[in-house]
Design a protein around this motif. Structure first.
Motif, PDB file in Angstrom:
ATOM      1  N   LEU A 198       0.748  -1.132  -0.048  1.00 54.05           N
ATOM      2  CA  LEU A 198      -0.106  -0.108  -0.090  1.00 54.05           C
ATOM      3  C   LEU A 198       0.804   1.051  -0.047  1.00 54.05           C
ATOM      4  O   LEU A 198       0.489   2.193  -0.356  1.00 54.05           O
ATOM      5  N   LEU A 199       1.983   1.290   0.666  1.00 60.95           N
ATOM      6  CA  LEU A 199       2.969   2.377   0.698  1.00 60.95           C
ATOM      7  C   LEU A 199       4.459   2.063   0.145  1.00 60.95           C
ATOM      8  O   LEU A 199       5.114   1.918   0.689  1.00 60.95           O
ATOM      9  N   HIS A 225     -13.910   7.594 -14.649  1.00 60.19           N
ATOM     10  CA  HIS A 225     -13.815   8.204 -13.292  1.00 60.19           C
ATOM     11  C   HIS A 225     -12.707   7.729 -12.532  1.00 60.19           C
ATOM     12  O   HIS A 225     -12.717   6.462 -12.268  1.00 60.19           O
ATOM     13  N   GLN A 226     -11.739   8.594 -12.072  1.00 62.47           N
ATOM     14  CA  GLN A 226     -10.867   8.140 -11.173  1.00 62.47           C
ATOM     15  C   GLN A 226     -11.361   8.433  -9.706  1.00 62.47           C
ATOM     16  O   GLN A 226     -11.709   9.628  -9.319  1.00 62.47           O
ATOM     17  N   GLY A 227     -11.098   7.600  -8.847  1.00 60.34           N
ATOM     18  CA  GLY A 227     -11.642   7.381  -7.477  1.00 60.34           C
ATOM     19  C   GLY A 227     -10.506   8.099  -6.763  1.00 60.34           C
ATOM     20  O   GLY A 227      -9.455   8.574  -7.106  1.00 60.34           O
ATOM     21  N   PHE A 228     -10.701   8.223  -5.306  1.00 56.85           N
ATOM     22  CA  PHE A 228      -9.752   8.892  -4.465  1.00 56.85           C
ATOM     23  C   PHE A 228      -8.515   8.162  -4.645  1.00 56.85           C
ATOM     24  O   PHE A 228      -7.407   8.718  -4.238  1.00 56.85           O
ATOM     25  N   PHE A 229      -8.569   6.753  -4.404  1.00 52.71           N
ATOM     26  CA  PHE A 229      -7.295   6.062  -4.410  1.00 52.71           C
ATOM     27  C   PHE A 229      -6.421   6.194  -5.703  1.00 52.71           C
ATOM     28  O   PHE A 229      -5.094   6.358  -5.426  1.00 52.71           O
ATOM     29  N   GLU A 230      -6.920   6.572  -6.638  1.00 51.37           N
ATOM     30  CA  GLU A 230      -6.174   6.864  -7.857  1.00 51.37           C
ATOM     31  C   GLU A 230      -5.675   8.460  -7.798  1.00 51.37           C
ATOM     32  O   GLU A 230      -4.460   8.899  -8.106  1.00 51.37           O
ATOM     33  N   ARG A 231      -6.509   9.490  -7.283  1.00 52.81           N
ATOM     34  CA  ARG A 231      -6.308  10.770  -7.391  1.00 52.81           C
ATOM     35  C   ARG A 231      -5.237  10.946  -6.277  1.00 52.81           C
ATOM     36  O   ARG A 231      -4.323  11.953  -6.564  1.00 52.81           O
ATOM     37  N   ALA A 232      -5.124  10.169  -5.258  1.00 55.23           N
ATOM     38  CA  ALA A 232      -4.183  10.373  -4.399  1.00 55.23           C
ATOM     39  C   ALA A 232      -2.870   9.356  -4.521  1.00 55.23           C
ATOM     40  O   ALA A 232      -2.038   9.435  -3.656  1.00 55.23           O
ATOM     41  N   SER A 233      -2.609   9.001  -5.522  1.00 51.97           N
ATOM     42  CA  SER A 233      -1.606   7.864  -5.962  1.00 51.97           C
ATOM     43  C   SER A 233      -0.177   8.624  -5.505  1.00 51.97           C
ATOM     44  O   SER A 233       0.081   9.837  -6.130  1.00 51.97           O
ATOM     45  N   GLY A 234       0.597   8.030  -4.868  1.00 47.53           N
ATOM     46  CA  GLY A 234       1.907   8.672  -4.666  1.00 47.53           C
ATOM     47  C   GLY A 234       1.923   9.124  -3.186  1.00 47.53           C
ATOM     48  O   GLY A 234       3.052   9.814  -2.641  1.00 47.53           O
ATOM     49  N   ALA A 280      -2.622  -0.200  -5.289  1.00 47.91           N
ATOM     50  CA  ALA A 280      -2.857   1.190  -4.474  1.00 47.91           C
ATOM     51  C   ALA A 280      -1.614   1.555  -4.002  1.00 47.91           C
ATOM     52  O   ALA A 280      -1.019   1.093  -3.068  1.00 47.91           O
ATOM     53  N   ASP A 281      -1.076   2.763  -4.489  1.00 44.78           N
ATOM     54  CA  ASP A 281       0.248   3.236  -3.979  1.00 44.78           C
ATOM     55  C   ASP A 281      -0.416   4.581  -3.241  1.00 44.78           C
ATOM     56  O   ASP A 281      -0.020   5.808  -3.549  1.00 44.78           O
ATOM     57  N   VAL A 282      -0.744   4.471  -2.093  1.00 41.74           N
ATOM     58  CA  VAL A 282      -1.025   5.486  -1.165  1.00 41.74           C
ATOM     59  C   VAL A 282      -0.795   5.093   0.214  1.00 41.74           C
ATOM     60  O   VAL A 282      -0.636   4.117   0.792  1.00 41.74           O
TER      61      VAL A 282
END
Length: 363
Positions: free
Chosen positions: A9-10, A119-128, A167-169
């Motif tokens: 995840l991280l 549509h990009q969700g929160f997990f994609e928009r917060a990537s990195g 998921a890279d968050v």
């Protein structure tokens, strides 16, 4: 070598920045990251943030509404290796249950009626970066299952998709409810709690760190002054009254009260009459607010000198507000003006070192 769910995840990768130098005490002006306070409960929070910010573990922030849980999450992000990447805060209680899955995980075009584009969700928009899920106990139980899967596998799927994404968050969750009580009442899955509560941080209510109230109020007042362009300051009696109040709305309520007081103040001094007058404020304890009890005099001190020190100390206590000083001492305003005019031409002899210059000038 096996990879833990938290490592999936991280993933630090090339985006990781060097760790921030560790520190667990606030700056000289009383702030630590985005948080303010010097009290012992806040110092414990600072130590926890310092220890967890550069790790990969999931953080669960608890505390009453208005205590500053999102500020904890932002500070963890700002001190982490991901501070150069997005921080995205999501209030799970503010999203319609019917749209929450799409908002969090995204959706493919045509996956449901009205899905006219991908549509990009929160997990994609917060990537990195860091994804902060506030009020996670408001998330529907069926969606909690999918969030649990992300935490366990490090992957997710958009609504209507056939392929998984990594998921890279950094995930931080929060709730103003007691987690165990939420589990007992069916608001939070027990297995999800175990995955979220790897590193718990509890934000204390404002009433448990009363020594920070004056610092916070002064900070908020300075923020407003910078925005409005007119500097104002609290009279000592106003700060004492703020400290007396129980603050059921915590820091958020304090900020709102300070904003109101700034508007109500007619000049650069914010007096206690600028504060609310509701029942809760009227019933707040007011012990320890007298100034005369703090004055001591040697036997044989002339009465004129006793009167002089009492008047000047009372005037300073009320922020040099002459009308309030006269009322507190039981003097007419004219008598007070005459006394101050007399004192302004007399060399200062009191033990308090009070600056009495200009006391003879009428407002």
């Amino acid at each position: 070598m096996a990879i833990s769910p938290d490592d999936r995840l991280l993933r630090r990768g090339p985006i990781g920045l060097p760790p921030v130098a560790s520190r667990t005490v606030p700056e000289a002006d009383g702030h630590f990251g985005l948080l303010w306070g010097r009290s012992a409960p806040m110092r414990r929070v600072y130590e926890q943030i310092t220890r967890v910010s550069d790790t990969a573990v999931t953080v669960f922030v608890t505390g009453e509404s208005g205590t500053g849980k999102e500020l904890v999450a932002r500070t963890v992000h700002d001190l982490s290796r991901r501070r150069g990447q997005p921080f995205l805060a999501v209030n799970c209680g503010a999203i319609s249950p019917h749209l929450m899955e799409s908002e969090i995980f995204g959706h493919e075009k045509g996956s449901f009626t009205g899905a006219e584009r991908q549509h990009q969700g929160f997990f994609e928009r917060a990537s990195g970066g860091t994804l902060f899920l506030d009020e996670v106990t408001e998330m529907p139980l069926d969606l909690q299952v999918k969030l649990l899967r992300v935490l366990e596998t490090g992957s997710f799927m958009r609504v209507g998709a056939t392929q998984q994404q990594q998921a890279d968050v950094r995930l931080i969750a929060a709730s103003n409810r007691d987690p165990l009580q939420a589990v007992a009442t069916g608001g939070l899955r027990e297995d999800l709690l175990y995955r979220l509560n790897v590193f718990p941080i509890h934000m204390p209510p404002l009433r448990e760190r009363a020594e920070d109230i004056a610092l916070l109020a002064t900070h908020f007042l300075a923020e407003i002054a910078r925005r409005e362009g007119l500097t104002k300051r609290f009279a000592p009696v106003a700060l004492e009254r703020l400290a007396d109040y129980r603050w059921p709305g915590n820091v958020r309520e304090l900020r709102n009260i300070v904003q109101r007081a700034y508007v109500m103040a007619q000049d650069e001094i914010v007096f206690d009459e600028c504060l609310p007058v509701g029942q809760a404020w009227r019933e707040a304890p007011r012990a320890g607010r007298g100034v005369a009890t703090a004055l001591t005099f040697r036997i044989g001190t002339p009465l004129a000198e006793v009167e002089r020190q009492l008047i000047l100390a009372t005037l300073e206590h009320y922020g040099r507000h002459k009308e309030r000083t006269a009322a507190a001492l039981g003097l007419s305003l004219k008598t007070l003006y005459n006394r101050l005019k007399e004192y302004s031409s007399t060399p200062a002899r009191d033990e308090f070192g009070l600056d009495i210059s200009g006391f003879d000038q009428l407002p």
